[in-house]
Scaffold this active site. Structure first.
Site, PDB file in Angstrom:
ATOM      1  N   GLY A  64       1.765   3.666   1.312  1.00 26.89           N
ATOM      2  CA  GLY A  64       1.303   4.237   2.571  1.00 26.89           C
ATOM      3  C   GLY A  64      -0.206   4.198   2.646  1.00 26.89           C
ATOM      4  CB  CYS A  65      -2.501   4.444   5.527  1.00 30.10           C
ATOM      5  SG  CYS A  65      -1.696   5.793   6.403  1.00 30.10           S
ATOM      6  CE1 TYR A  66      -4.570  10.676   5.784  1.00 33.10           C
ATOM      7  CE2 TYR A  66      -2.269  10.749   6.409  1.00 33.10           C
ATOM      8  CZ  TYR A  66      -3.585  11.024   6.695  1.00 33.10           C
ATOM      9  OH  TYR A  66      -3.917  11.650   7.868  1.00 33.10           O
ATOM     10  N   PRO A  67      -1.763   7.239   0.647  1.00 35.44           N
ATOM     11  CG  PRO A  67       0.540   7.391   0.220  1.00 35.44           C
ATOM     12  CD  PRO A  67      -0.468   7.248   1.347  1.00 35.44           C
ATOM     13  CD  GLU A  69      -6.832   3.347   2.991  1.00 39.19           C
ATOM     14  OE1 GLU A  69      -6.723   2.846   1.870  1.00 39.19           O
ATOM     15  OE2 GLU A  69      -5.875   3.848   3.622  1.00 39.19           O
TER      16      GLU A  69
END
Lengths: 347, 347, 347, 347
Positions: free
Chosen positions: B148-151, B313
C-alpha cells in the site's frame, strides 16, 4: 418570531441556510426534513453547527411543515412544486431555492429540466426572488422562486445598462463569461468535482447550453422590456465558494459619452447588498466570501466601445441562501439586512 | 517487448500505470479491461493520454489477458485473487496493486478486508513487492502483491533502524503520523473527497484502525525479525498527490552515540529510488511529484532520544504504479530504472 | 463602549481583529496605526471591510492611542514592549498578539527572538492570555500576552491530562505533531508561502527547533506543576486557515483504567469555546473555520497505552484575534462570548 | 550534443527549462548563471532535480556562456538585450523567454516595459518563436524572442480564423477572456500571490491594459495581414500551472456555412503540439499539465453567429520553457518533439 421550516437540509444551500437562520434574531428554525437522515441531529452531520442548531432531521411526513410561517426548499428540482399546493392551502409561504418557480414558460421549464410542471397556476403567481429588481412583488408573494447563482450575478451586473428607456449597448450580442467555485455543483457524490479531479485545474463546461441561460434571458428581457441576446459560458474554478462573472457589452455609437460608472452608482445607490466599487477596481470573490454582498466594477478598456463589467458574489449566499433570507425579511416586513450583516471572511 | 495487460484501468493507479507504461521502452500495452467502458478509447476518458495511448478498454472476457507476459491489477480488493489461478496456469505473471497478496495471514486478511481469501496456496508463494527489501524474491516471483501507499513510506522510513542485528530504538512504541493527498482515496464518487469538502481543510481519519497497519506491522517484523509495536494515524491533506510520513522512534540508551544519518545513508547507498537527504532537510512532497523517488530526512531534535524521520513519496508512483513498474523491470531482468527516470514536476 | 486601538492592522491577525471588532456590540474601533499606510482607509486595503469599517490607518504618532481603553498589538515581535510603558502610564490596557509578553524568562525570550527584552518589570506582571487556564488573572491584567497559535492548541489539548494531582501519562515523552494552514506565516512577501510553492504540497519545517516549543513547555509546566518533556514538529498544510494538532501521550500503567473521554468532558464542561467531541470523532479544521471554537477528540487506538488527542482550531481566531477578543471581554467584565458567536463557515 | 547555457535559472521558467533539458537526449547543460546563488548546486535550491542536474549556479562572469551553442534567458525583461551583442559576436544563438525580442516596434516596447530598447538592430533580425506560425524563420534565427504565455494561447486559438484570405469573423471585435494559474506571475516574493491571498479566490486583473495585448495584436495582424481589434481580460486562477483562454469571435454573415471544426482540424493537421479536440469537447488545463501540448475546442452555441474557442496550455511549457526547447530543436535541425514527449500528469 417567524417559524421557519427547511425541506432538504443536507446540501450546501441547506447548510448555508442553517448557518444564516441559526443567527437570525427573528427566525425560529422549527423543522428540517430529510427522509434519509430522519432522527439524526443536524449537528452530527455538520459539526460546524454544534452549539448553534439543536434540531434533528425529520422525515417529511413528521415535520409539521403546515405550522410554519415560511418553508424553504433546498431540494432537487421538482420537490417544491409537488408540495406547494398543500402548504399554500395551510397558509404557509414558500421560498424555493431550486428552479421550480423561476421560468414563467412551462414549455421552457420542461425542455431544460426534463419534467412537466405540476402546478402552472401557482407558477403564475410566483415571484422571481431578486429583491433589487422585484422588491415590491416579493413583499406580498406567497411563493418566491429564487434566482440561480449565475443568473443573480448576470442580471445584477447588466440591469443598470438594460433598465434605461432606450438601448445603450448592443443588446443582442451580450456575453457572460462566468466562473464558479465547485460548491455550485452541490453536495453530490460525483467524480467530476472530487478534489483530485477539480483542483489545480480549470475548464469550461456546458458551452452548448446551460439551464441558467433561459432564466437569465427571461430576467434581462423583463428588466429591459425588450428582447435581448446573450451568450453564457460557465467555467469551473478550483475553489469552494464564489462566482466571478465577466460581462461584455458593446456600447452603441450614440451612447459613447455616457458615464457608465455614474450610471451604475446611481442605479444601486440605495441597495444594501450591491456595492459598486471605485473606478479601476478588480473585485475578488473572497471579498464577499460568506456574506450576502455582491460587488461590481465597471471597466471600459482603452476608453473604447466595449464595456467590461466584473461581478462577484458568494454563490451560496447572495446566489442562494442569503438571497432567500433577504426575501424572507422583505416578505415579513423586517429590516432587509436582518441576519445578513456578516463581515466577509478574509483571508 | 513485454506484453502487458491491465485489469481495471479507470482509477488513479490505473491511469498512472498507463502514463508510465506508455513511455516505457520495453513494455507494450496490449490490453486494458473495463466491463463498463468496453469499446471506449482510453484517451476519451483521459484526454491527457491523447496521442500516447491508442488502446480502447475491452470487457474482461474479450481481453485475451492469457497472451500477456504480465498483468497488472488496478482493481478493488478481491478481483486479482479471483483471476490469478487461470492466468498463472497460462504462464502469465501477476502484479496486484490491491491488497489480495499483501497479508500472509488469511485470517488477518479476512478481518480487515471483509472477504475470505479464495486462493491461499497462491498467497503463499506471492512476494511482497517492496524492491528495496525483497529484490531477490521479486526477480523470480510469479505473483507480486504491491505494498500500500502508506506502508511503503513507513517501511522504507523505518527499515534502516530495524534491520540491524539488535534493537536500536524502542521497537514497541513506534509512531507513524502520516499525511496523504486525496488521490489515495481513489477515483470514486464520494462526498468526503469532493473539492468543496476536502479543500481548505485538514483532518485525521481511521484512528481506531486502518488496513495499512497490519500490513506495515507484518513488513516491519519481517525486516526486524522481531515483534514490533506501531501506532499509525493517517490524515487527509488538501492536495492531489503525495504522502508525508512523520515517524517517531525512541532511541535506546545504549544507542545514543550512533550516527543515524550515516546509518541511513549506508543502508540506502545503492538504491536508485531512495534519496537520503542532507542533515537538517525537510523534504517536500512536491519534490517527488509524479516520480518514483522517495526521500528521507533524519532528525534528532535537540540531540535528544527521539528520532524523527521524515519521508515523502508520490502515493501514485512509488506508492503504487511506479513501484509496480519497478517490480516488473526486476521480474523481466531489465534495468530497474527503465521507464522511471521522470524528473519530478516542480512547481 | 470600550474604546479600542489596534497597532499594526495590515497583517492577517490585524484584519481578523477588524472583522471581529467591527461586529462587536460593545467595542468601538477608534484608531488603527500603520506608518506605511497613513491616511489610507482600511477598507481600501481590505475590500471585505467595505461598509463595515470606515476608519483609516494613521501614523502611530497621530493615533491618540492614549485615549483608548485597550490597545491590541498585531505587530512583529518587539513593538509592543517598546510602546507598553507609555500606554500603561496613560491607563491603557494592552493585549499583545506577538510574543513580547509570552515567555516569563527573559533569557529564553532573547534566545528565541534574537532581541533583548526592554521591559522585564512589565513582563513580570503580564498575564498569559489563555482564558481556559488563566481566566481569573486575565480579569485584572493590565497587560495580556496572547498565546501563539500552535501553543493554544497544544496546551488546551493536553491540559486535562496534566492538570491532575499526579501524572497520568509519561510527561517526559509527549509528542505534538502539528499542522497549520499558511496564514500562520503572516501576510508577508515570501517565496515559501506563494500559492505556486505551497499548494499541492506538504512538508514539515522547524524540526530542529521552533519558538512555540519553549512557550508551550512553559505553559504545560505551569498547568502540571511539574517538569514536562515535549517534542514539537510543525508542518505546513496547503490551506488558508486552521491548525490540527495530533498529540501523543503514553498512559502510565497505573492509569490504564481511567476513562479519558470523561476526564476531558469534565475538564471542559463549562467552557464556551472548547468542544470535546463524542468518542470516535475526527474533528476537521473547517468545522471551526472563522470561529473562536476549538474542538478536541480523544482516541486510544486498540485500547492500548497510547492516547491520541486530536485538536482543531482556527489559527487566526482561537489562535490569535478571537482569543484576544475573548480576553478583552473578560478584562472588561463582559459576557465572554460577546462578539464571538459566529457560526463556522462550511463548506 | 548541443551545449546549452541558461541565464537566470532560479525562476519558474528556469527550473522548467532545467527539467526539460535534463532529460533531453541531445542537449548538454553546460552553464547556469545566478549572481546571487553563485556556487550553489542547482539541486540544493530545487530538490526535485537531485540526481538529474549536477550543475551549480555560477556568477555570470564565470559562466563561459560564449562557449555555448545556444543560451536561454529566463530573466527579467532587459537582461537578454544587454548581453545579446556579445553572445552573438561569439557565435552563440539566443532564445529569450522574456519580452526583449517580442515587440517589433521599439516605441511600443518602451511604453509597455518602461525601458529603452538597447539593440534595435538585433531586434530587427529577431524571430518571434511561435513554431506553428514561424517555423521556417526560426530554423535559421540567431535570436528568438519567445511569445508570452497568454499570447501563445490567443494566437494559436485564433490563427485558423485569421489566416484565411479574407475575413471570416468580425476581426475588430475579438475578445479573449483568459485565465491563468499563479506560476505565470513568477517566483517572486509578493503578497498578491501568497497561498493565503490567492487560493479559494478568483479575480480579474489588468483590465485597463496588459503587456500581452500589444504582443498578441502584433502577432494576430501578422497572421491575418490585416488590422485586428482585440479586447484581452486576464484572470488569476487558484492553481499552479495552466492557462485557459476563452476566445469570442463574431461570424460574418457570409461565413455562416463554414464548418469551423474542419477548418481548425485542417489548419493544425500536421502539428505535433496542437490538438484540435472532437466537437463538443471542454479541454481541461490538467490535460496538458507538465507537457508541451496545447488543446483547442471549437464551439458555436446554438449554432448562432458567435464562435467560442477554448484553448488550454501549460503556461510554463508550451507557454514558455517547452516552446523554447521546441524552437531549439528546430534551430538545430533536430526532431521537433525531441525531449518533449512527456505524458501530461493526471490527476
Amino acid at each position: 418570531m417567524i417559524k421557519v421550516g427547511i425541506v432538504g437540509g443536507t446540501g450546501y444551500t441547506g447548510v448555508e441556510l442553517l448557518r444564516l437562520l441559526a443567527a437570525h434574531p427573528e427566525a425560529e428554525l422549527t423543522a428540517i426534513t430529510s427522509r434519509k437522515e430522519d432522527g439524526m441531529p443536524v449537528a452530527d452531520m455538520f459539526p460546524s453547527l454544534r452549539g448553534h442548531v439543536s434540531l434533528a432531521f425529520s422525515a417529511p411526513e413528521k415535520a409539521r411543515l403546515n405550522e410554519c410561517d415560511v418553508v424553504f426548499f433546498a431540494t432537487p428540482h421538482g420537490v417544491a412544486m409537488a408540495q406547494a399546493p398543500e402548504l399554500l392551502s395551510a397558509g404557509v409561504r414558500i421560498i424555493d431555492l431550486a428552479a421550480d418557480f423561476r421560468l414563467k414558460d412551462t414549455a421552457t421549464f420542461e425542455k431544460w429540466y426534463g419534467m412537466p410542471h405540476s402546478c402552472p397556476e401557482i407558477l403564475k403567481e410566483a415571484v422571481y426572488g431578486l429583491p433589487e429588481i422585484n422588491r415590491d412583488a416579493i413583499r406580498n408573494a406567497r411563493v418566491v422562486g429564487l434566482p440561480g447563482c449565475y443568473p443573480t450575478s448576470m442580471q445584477l451586473g447588466l440591469a443598470p445598462l438594460l433598465a434605461q428607456g432606450k438601448a445603450l449597448v448592443n443588446e443582442s450580442t451580450l456575453i457572460a463569461d462566468c466562473k464558479s467555485g465547485v460548491s455550485g455543483a452541490g453536495r453530490k457524490a460525483e467524480i467530476g468535482t472530487l478534489l483530485a479531479e477539480a483542483s489545480d485545474n480549470f475548464k469550461a463546461y456546458g458551452v452548448k447550453g446551460h439551464r441558467h441561460l433561459p432564466e437569465t434571458t427571461q430576467g434581462l428581457e423583463a428588466i429591459a422590456g425588450r428582447p435581448i441576446g446573450l451568450t453564457f459560458v460557465p467555467h469551473l474554478v478550483p475553489m469552494i465558494r464564489g462566482i466571478h462573472s465577466t460581462l461584455y457589452a458593446r456600447i452603441l455609437p450614440e451612447s459613447r459619452d455616457i458615464d457608465f460608472q455614474a450610471l451604475y452608482e446611481d442605479y444601486y445607490r440605495n441597495e444594501g447588498f450591491v456595492d459598486v466599487m471605485p473606478k479601476g477596481s478588480h473585485p475578488e470573490t473572497r471579498s464577499v466570501r460568506a456574506s450576502n454582498m455582491l460587488r461590481i466594477a465597471v471597466h471600459r478598456p482603452e476608453n473604447g466601445d466595449l464595456l467590461v463589467i466584473l461581478v462577484v458574489e458568494d454563490n451560496l449566499v447572495k446566489g442562494a441562501a442569503g438571497q432567500g433570507v433577504q426575501c424572507m425579511n422583505i416578505m415579513f416586513g423586517l429590516d432587509e439586512k436582518l441576519g445578513l450583516k456578516q463581515v466577509p471572511i478574509l483571508p
